[in-house]
Design an enzyme around this catalytic site. Structure first.
Site, short mmCIF file in Angstrom:
data_model
loop_
_atom_site.label_atom_id
_atom_site.label_comp_id
_atom_site.label_asym_id
_atom_site.label_seq_id
_atom_site.Cartn_x
_atom_site.Cartn_y
_atom_site.Cartn_z
N LYS A 80 0.84 -1.20 0.00
CA LYS A 80 0.00 0.00 0.00
C LYS A 80 0.87 1.24 0.00
O LYS A 80 1.88 1.30 0.72
CB LYS A 80 -0.92 -0.04 1.23
N SER A 155 -9.74 2.31 2.81
CA SER A 155 -8.87 3.00 1.88
C SER A 155 -7.98 2.05 1.07
O SER A 155 -7.53 2.40 -0.01
CB SER A 155 -8.00 4.00 2.64
N SER A 179 -9.67 -0.09 7.00
CA SER A 179 -9.10 -0.03 5.64
C SER A 179 -8.40 -1.29 5.15
O SER A 179 -8.04 -1.38 3.98
CB SER A 179 -8.14 1.15 5.52
N1 GLN Z 1 -13.03 4.38 6.11
C1 GLN Z 1 -12.37 4.82 7.29
C2 GLN Z 1 -12.03 6.28 7.18
O1 GLN Z 1 -12.35 6.86 6.21
C3 GLN Z 1 -11.17 3.98 7.55
C4 GLN Z 1 -9.91 4.49 7.03
C5 GLN Z 1 -8.73 3.64 7.38
O2 GLN Z 1 -8.86 2.60 8.02
N2 GLN Z 1 -7.57 4.10 6.99
O3 GLN Z 1 -11.48 6.86 8.06
#
Ligand code: GLN
Length: 518
Positions: A80, A155, A179
């Site tokens: 990532k 994400s 994410s």
């Molecule tokens: N969807 C969550 C957010 O927007 C999780 C993001 C993440 O885990 N990096 O914060």
């Protein structure tokens, strides 16, 4: 498509060790697959073809000399783009870091390299890991290999899509509020958020430091375990890194699969993480998974976690607060984008660079976080959110006095279509209802595929959570659940994965060869 790319990391590692295949061949097969499907999927922001082949050749030489560094030596992996890599640009999918090459490797990356894994490139994500769909990437979204008109989650949608479309056998992600687990769920992959502090955050670009965890994405529970064994463990560079000695996660996964039974294991179903608002097909597959676990001897009990209801609200104050502070360093002075029209003051250069470098979701959260932390509002917002966090932690403690693991659907719905939530931040945030509690409490969580929703033929995930430090328990139980399902299906879910760009066969409509009930 070459059979080689269908092998799991464990299988590929064994074939490499047996000399059936070389790392150069394995790496080339994955690069070919990337070239074939990237125009559709767009899982990668950077593809390191030449470097990967060079590293693979080096591993092949080491192996010939009897010096293969680990059981996964020579296995390709996708990373990532939130993790710093000394030889590849690291952008966190933001314009503000376009082209930036870090001066060091993140610890999990350094450990992968030391174990002989071969980085294929950097995967797409929502900008600075803010989002649940990759639609907030500054470089365009990733598409879900199961249905190219749908989101791959976020994400870490790039890592999950890369694994689900056979571009890489395994990948690294980061999970601040889901994410890793949510993208894994909507792409039919396995994803694990380890215990907070189990994997070093050194070199992971911080979103919310008290919530972030790096972890694996894979096609099997065993592969995720093998990766956690490589990247986990104490790191003096990260002050929050736990000093524990960890048991082998791979051993736990293998034990779970071999055991094939859940006798004596108490499984708590969190009442607040199921029910109204959850897609019927998700609830159906979840209920069936519970039945199978019960049939395998698990003791299934309903558990109350009354404060989970407030977890999203608390998270969306704590996360922006920490993010607004973490993102202050992107000021155009030390690194990254600098917009300087000339004869401007430092302040103007900073403001212009941030104006142009950050996307709308990042700006929204910086403003939210700055507000929540401002004098006069601090106690009302940030202070109460921290109190709610404590209550969520207490719910976990109380629940784990009654049960060994907690379960829920990994996400309320299957992959949704592009555009459905992108202009509605609240709808996007609500998507994280199931995953956020684990981050607030620091407990480990796993998502693994449990079938396809009957109404849309898209993957459904089961979330398993364990107490802090009990990551091995996740792999043990996950290993059993996966083995039970595979015995029933006759194959891992992903080996039946879709042909890209074609409609996904929907169980029950006769388009699936065996009319599968999954
Ligand atoms: N969807 C969550 C957010 O927007 C999780 C993001 C993440 O885990 N990096 O914060």
């Amino acid at each position: 498509m070459s059979d080689l790319i269908r092998w799991t990391a464990a299988e590929l590692g064994a074939r490499l060790a047996a000399g059936d295949v070389s790392s150069v061949e394995a790496t080339r097969a994955h690069l070919d697959r990337i070239a074939e499907v990237e125009p559709d999927v767009h899982a990668f922001l950077h593809i390191a073809g030449e470097a990967a082949l060079a590293r693979a050749a080096e591993i092949d030489r080491l192996r010939a000399a009897g010096e293969a560094p680990s059981a996964l030596a020579g296995v390709p992996i996708a990373i990532k783009d939130v993790l710093c890599t000394i030889d590849m640009p690291t952008t966190a999918a933001s314009r503000i870091l376009e082209g930036w090459v870090p001066p060091y490797d993140a610890t999990p990356v350094a450990r992968l390299r030391a174990a002989g894994l071969v980085p294929l490139g950097k995967t797409n994500m929502d900008e600075f890991a803010m989002g649940s769909s990759t639609e907030y990437s500054a470089y365009g979204p990733t598409r879900n290999p199961w249905d190219l008109t749908r989101i791959p989650g976020g994400s870490g949608g790039g890592s999950a899509a890369a694994v689900a479309s056979f571009e890489a056998p395994v990948a690294l992600g980061s999970d601040t509020g889901g994410s890793i687990r949510q993208p894994a769920s909507v792409t039919g992959s396995v994803g694990v958020k380890p215990t907070y502090g189990a994997v070093s955050r050194y070199g992971a670009i911080a979103l919310a430091s008290s919530l972030d965890q790096v972890g694996p994405v894979s096609r099997t529970v065993l592969d995720a375990a093998l990766i956690q064994d490589v990247i986990g463990g104490h790191d003096p560079h990260d002050a929050t890194s736990l000093t524990d000695t960890w048991p082998s996660m791979a051993e736990a996964a293998r034990f779970g699969a071999a055991e094939g039974s859940l006798a004596g294991i108490r499984v708590g179903v969190v009442r607040q993480l199921n029910g109204e608002g959850f897609q019927p097909g998700v609830r159906q597959r979840f209920a069936e998974a519970l039945d199978r676990m019960a049939a395998a001897g698990a003791d299934i009990v309903e558990v109350e976690a009354p404060n989970f209801e407030y977890a999203i609200s608390a998270y969306y104050l704590i996360l922006p607060a920490e993010a607004s502070s973490n993102l202050a360093k992107f000021d155009s002075v030390r690194f990254g984008l600098r917009v300087d029209p000339g004869r401007s003051t430092t302040e103007q250069v900073m403001a212009l660079s941030r104006e142009q470098g950050f996307g709308p979701e990042v700006k929204r959260r910086i403003i939210l976080g700055t507000y929540a932390l401002s004098a006069g509002y601090y106690d009302a917002y940030y202070g109460s959110a921290q109190q709610v966090r404590t209550l969520v932690q207490r719910d976990f403690t109380a629940a784990f006095e009654q049960v060994d693991v907690l379960v829920s659907p990994s996400t309320p719905t299957t992959a949704f279509p592009f555009g459905e939530k992108v202009d509605d931040p609240l709808a996007m945030y609500l998507n994280d209802v199931t995953t956020i509690p684990a981050n607030l409490a620091g407990v480990p969580g796993m998502s693994l595929p449990i079938g396809l929703a009957p109404e849309d033929g898209l993957p459904v995930g089961l979330q398993i959570m364990a107490p802090i430090r009990e990551d091995a328990r996740l792999y043990r139980v996950g290993g059993t659940v996966e083995a039970l399902l595979e015995a029933e299906w006759g194959a891992p879910l992903l080996s039946r994965a879709p042909t890209l760009g074609r409609p996904v066969p929907v169980p029950g409509n006769g388009s699936e060869p065996d009319g599968g009930t999954r």
